[in-house]
Design a protein around this motif. Sequence first.
Motif, PDB file in Angstrom:
ATOM      1  N   ILE A  97     -11.792  84.620  -6.777  1.00 34.25           N
ATOM      2  CA  ILE A  97     -10.972  83.520  -7.288  1.00 34.25           C
ATOM      3  C   ILE A  97      -9.585  84.018  -7.672  1.00 34.25           C
ATOM      4  O   ILE A  97      -8.567  83.385  -7.342  1.00 34.25           O
ATOM      5  N   TYR A  98      -9.528  85.135  -8.355  1.00 37.40           N
ATOM      6  CA  TYR A  98      -8.233  85.680  -8.774  1.00 37.40           C
ATOM      7  C   TYR A  98      -7.312  85.878  -7.580  1.00 37.40           C
ATOM      8  O   TYR A  98      -6.137  85.474  -7.604  1.00 37.40           O
ATOM      9  N   LEU A  99      -7.830  86.490  -6.516  1.00 40.51           N
ATOM     10  CA  LEU A  99      -6.998  86.780  -5.354  1.00 40.51           C
ATOM     11  C   LEU A  99      -6.661  85.534  -4.546  1.00 40.51           C
ATOM     12  O   LEU A  99      -5.776  85.580  -3.692  1.00 40.51           O
ATOM     13  N   ILE A 116     -21.194  83.980 -15.818  1.00 39.50           N
ATOM     14  CA  ILE A 116     -21.730  82.983 -14.884  1.00 39.50           C
ATOM     15  C   ILE A 116     -21.349  83.286 -13.440  1.00 39.50           C
ATOM     16  O   ILE A 116     -22.169  83.142 -12.526  1.00 39.50           O
ATOM     17  N   TRP A 117     -20.118  83.724 -13.224  1.00 37.41           N
ATOM     18  CA  TRP A 117     -19.647  83.926 -11.857  1.00 37.41           C
ATOM     19  C   TRP A 117     -19.880  85.345 -11.345  1.00 37.41           C
ATOM     20  O   TRP A 117     -20.059  85.542 -10.147  1.00 37.41           O
ATOM     21  N   GLY A 118     -19.839  86.335 -12.204  1.00 36.56           N
ATOM     22  CA  GLY A 118     -19.973  87.715 -11.760  1.00 36.56           C
ATOM     23  C   GLY A 118     -18.649  88.287 -11.280  1.00 36.56           C
ATOM     24  O   GLY A 118     -17.682  87.561 -11.026  1.00 36.56           O
ATOM     25  N   LYS A 119     -18.621  89.611 -11.140  1.00 34.98           N
ATOM     26  CA  LYS A 119     -17.367  90.311 -10.844  1.00 34.98           C
ATOM     27  C   LYS A 119     -16.779  89.946  -9.484  1.00 34.98           C
ATOM     28  O   LYS A 119     -15.569  89.724  -9.356  1.00 34.98           O
ATOM     29  N   LYS A 120     -17.616  89.904  -8.450  1.00 39.77           N
ATOM     30  CA  LYS A 120     -17.085  89.629  -7.112  1.00 39.77           C
ATOM     31  C   LYS A 120     -16.458  88.245  -7.040  1.00 39.77           C
ATOM     32  O   LYS A 120     -15.389  88.062  -6.447  1.00 39.77           O
ATOM     33  N   ARG A 146     -18.767  78.520  -8.852  1.00 36.68           N
ATOM     34  CA  ARG A 146     -19.508  79.645  -8.285  1.00 36.68           C
ATOM     35  C   ARG A 146     -19.520  79.603  -6.764  1.00 36.68           C
ATOM     36  O   ARG A 146     -19.736  80.618  -6.113  1.00 36.68           O
ATOM     37  N   PHE A 147     -19.273  78.410  -6.198  1.00 33.60           N
ATOM     38  CA  PHE A 147     -19.450  78.251  -4.757  1.00 33.60           C
ATOM     39  C   PHE A 147     -18.236  77.649  -4.051  1.00 33.60           C
ATOM     40  O   PHE A 147     -18.016  77.951  -2.874  1.00 33.60           O
TER      41      PHE A 147
END
Length: 212
Positions: free
Chosen positions: A137-139, A128-132, A23-24
Amino acid sequence: MRLLRRLLLALLLAFVASLALGRFLPVASTLMIGRWMTFQPVERDWVPLSSISPTLPRAVIASEDQRFCSHWGVDFVELRAVLEEEEGPGRGASTITMQVAKNLYLWPGRSYIRKGLELPIALLIDTIWGKKRVMEIYLNVAEWGEGIFGAEAAARHYFRKPASALNAAEAARLASVLPNPILRDAGRASTASRRVLGRMGFVGDLTACVEG
């Protein structure tokens, strides 16, 4: 059996810890780790989503997952449509979140075992992580060429500029090569990139969850 249980417990604890830290903290994909372990070069500069031009999330949503902001990590509408094809599944129903699950925790290639693991992991990380954070992470872990990972490295490699300065056409080129970044070249326009650019004009509020 005791050793196996301990191993499974250790893997579970490592997975839970990675979800919490993910998450961080910056994370790495299995492909990146594999290259590091075999002493192959990796180009990647982690940047926050706020340092990536909003044209790029818009482009990947337009190209790969137009219901990204409305599903919970798995697009059950698309998945059901694929499973109901008369001649059997001939295409994937992978969401951006599912690709993150695969990139971080699983292996490339198609198999029902991997897909079975991918679905619950995608649901978990979306919750847990949310969309943003999922988009961030994807990018930052997507592969955009041999050893080129993440939007910042890709933008500098192909366009000699930071990811924050990408325009719509350049973002469309990057999004269009994601299905096969080794064989496709993001440095030049193509029919696929022009198609993505056209779709970007119609996504509208479909990208609201990663903007602002």
